[in-house]
Scaffold this motif. Structure first.
Motif, mmCIF file in Angstrom:
data_model
loop_
_atom_site.group_PDB
_atom_site.id
_atom_site.type_symbol
_atom_site.label_atom_id
_atom_site.label_comp_id
_atom_site.label_asym_id
_atom_site.label_seq_id
_atom_site.Cartn_x
_atom_site.Cartn_y
_atom_site.Cartn_z
ATOM 1 N N PRO A 5 26.366 38.278 33.968
ATOM 2 C CA PRO A 5 26.631 36.852 33.795
ATOM 3 C C PRO A 5 27.694 36.604 32.747
ATOM 4 N N HIS A 6 28.466 35.547 32.956
ATOM 5 C CA HIS A 6 29.489 35.159 31.995
ATOM 6 C C HIS A 6 29.494 33.648 31.903
ATOM 7 N N SER A 7 29.707 33.120 30.718
ATOM 8 C CA SER A 7 29.707 31.681 30.507
ATOM 9 C C SER A 7 31.106 31.213 30.112
ATOM 10 N N PRO A 8 31.484 29.921 30.415
ATOM 11 C CA PRO A 8 30.656 28.978 31.137
ATOM 12 C C PRO A 8 30.684 29.146 32.639
ATOM 13 N N GLY A 9 31.760 29.749 33.199
ATOM 14 C CA GLY A 9 31.872 29.852 34.646
ATOM 15 C C GLY A 9 30.825 30.740 35.259
ATOM 16 N N ALA A 59 35.837 38.627 34.860
ATOM 17 C CA ALA A 59 34.920 38.145 33.829
ATOM 18 C C ALA A 59 35.674 37.411 32.730
ATOM 19 N N SER A 60 36.824 37.937 32.353
ATOM 20 C CA SER A 60 37.602 37.312 31.281
ATOM 21 C C SER A 60 38.140 35.957 31.703
ATOM 22 N N LEU A 61 38.250 35.751 33.006
ATOM 23 C CA LEU A 61 38.755 34.480 33.531
ATOM 24 C C LEU A 61 37.625 33.501 33.855
ATOM 25 N N GLY A 62 36.387 33.862 33.517
ATOM 26 C CA GLY A 62 35.265 32.942 33.655
ATOM 27 C C GLY A 62 34.446 33.082 34.912
#
Length: 255
Positions: A5-9, A59-62
């Protein structure tokens, strides 16, 4: 399969629509694709064994990143479907050939309850966007789909929209190139309303893993022929939100 999981996207809070993006070495295209996902919608990038750092970049792009170790387009799509939490899910190739900004128009009939499955019919915007061998294979598949289901489609539609729970209920089993076709065939057998809408189709970033060569194209056709040769399911699957309506023997194409 493991989820990252990654936030906020990447939040697991249900989005209005989840967009499943099967991904195998698409680092070149990812920034443009993810930047054009509609605001408030969640991008689920399913990494299918990339070696170009696609997962880290996504992931780095949301994006919400799912890792699917079993190779195959269908395996990646189904992993994304299972990871989705939104009521409506879109599927989209992650190679920049299709513009995510057109997703609201494709998802609209599903969100409004006017269709059960919407397929984006590709309309090339430049020479070379859709190679001859791929177009010929698509034309043959359209003919076979009509013979098998009665649906008069023009394209299998790599941009598509559907409700998540009814699609899971179809019990799809193909995990290779036949997954998109199996979706259409199972939907037709269930009496779903199927709709085609034109979408722009541009030259992809990088080389296609499926239709970039004659051999790849016809391997995909072989997988899809196997799907078409299966007998219809014994009983109809649940028709999305239309249980009280009369069922048809095959799906209906809505123009």
């Amino acid at each position: 399969m493991t989820d990252t999981p990654h936030s906020p996207g990447g939040s697991r809070v249900p989005a209005p629509v989840d967009v499943v993006l099967p991904c195998l070495d698409e680092a070149e295209a990812l920034p443009w694709v993810l930047d054009r996902i509609p605001s408030g919608w969640r991008a689920i990038v399913v990494d299918n064994g990339s070696t170009d750092d696609s997962a880290r970049l996504a992931a780095s792009l949301g994006a919400y990143v799912v890792h699917e170790p079993v190779r195959g387009f269908g395996a990646a799509c189904h992993a994304g479907l299972r990871a989705a939490t939104a009521e409506v899910v879109c599927f989209l190739d992650c190679d920049a050939s299709l513009d995510p900004a057109q997703l609201p128009r494709v998802a609209g009939p599903v969100l409004d309850g006017d269709a059960d499955l919407v397929l984006g019919r590709r309309r090339p915007t430049a020479r070379g966007a859709w190679p001859l061998h791929a177009r010929l294979a698509n034309r043959e598949l359209a003919r076979l789909i009509h013979r098998r289901t009665g649906l008069r489609l023009h394209d299998l539609g790599p941009m598509r929209a559907v409700r998540r729970e009814p699609m899971l209920a179809l019990g799809l089993t193909d995990r290779r190139s036949g997954y998109p076709l199996e979706t259409v065939v199972a939907a037709a057998d269930a009496g779903w309303r199927v709709r085609e809408l034109d979408v722009s189709y541009a030259p992809r970033a990088g080389r296609s893993k499926v239709t970039g060569t004659w051999r790849g194209t016809w391997n995909a056709v072989r997988d899809m022929r196997a799907v078409l040769n299966r007998p219809p399911a014994a009983g109809p699957a649940t028709t999305p939100e239309r249980d009280a309506l009369p069922r048809t023997a095959t799906g209906t194409v809505i123009r």
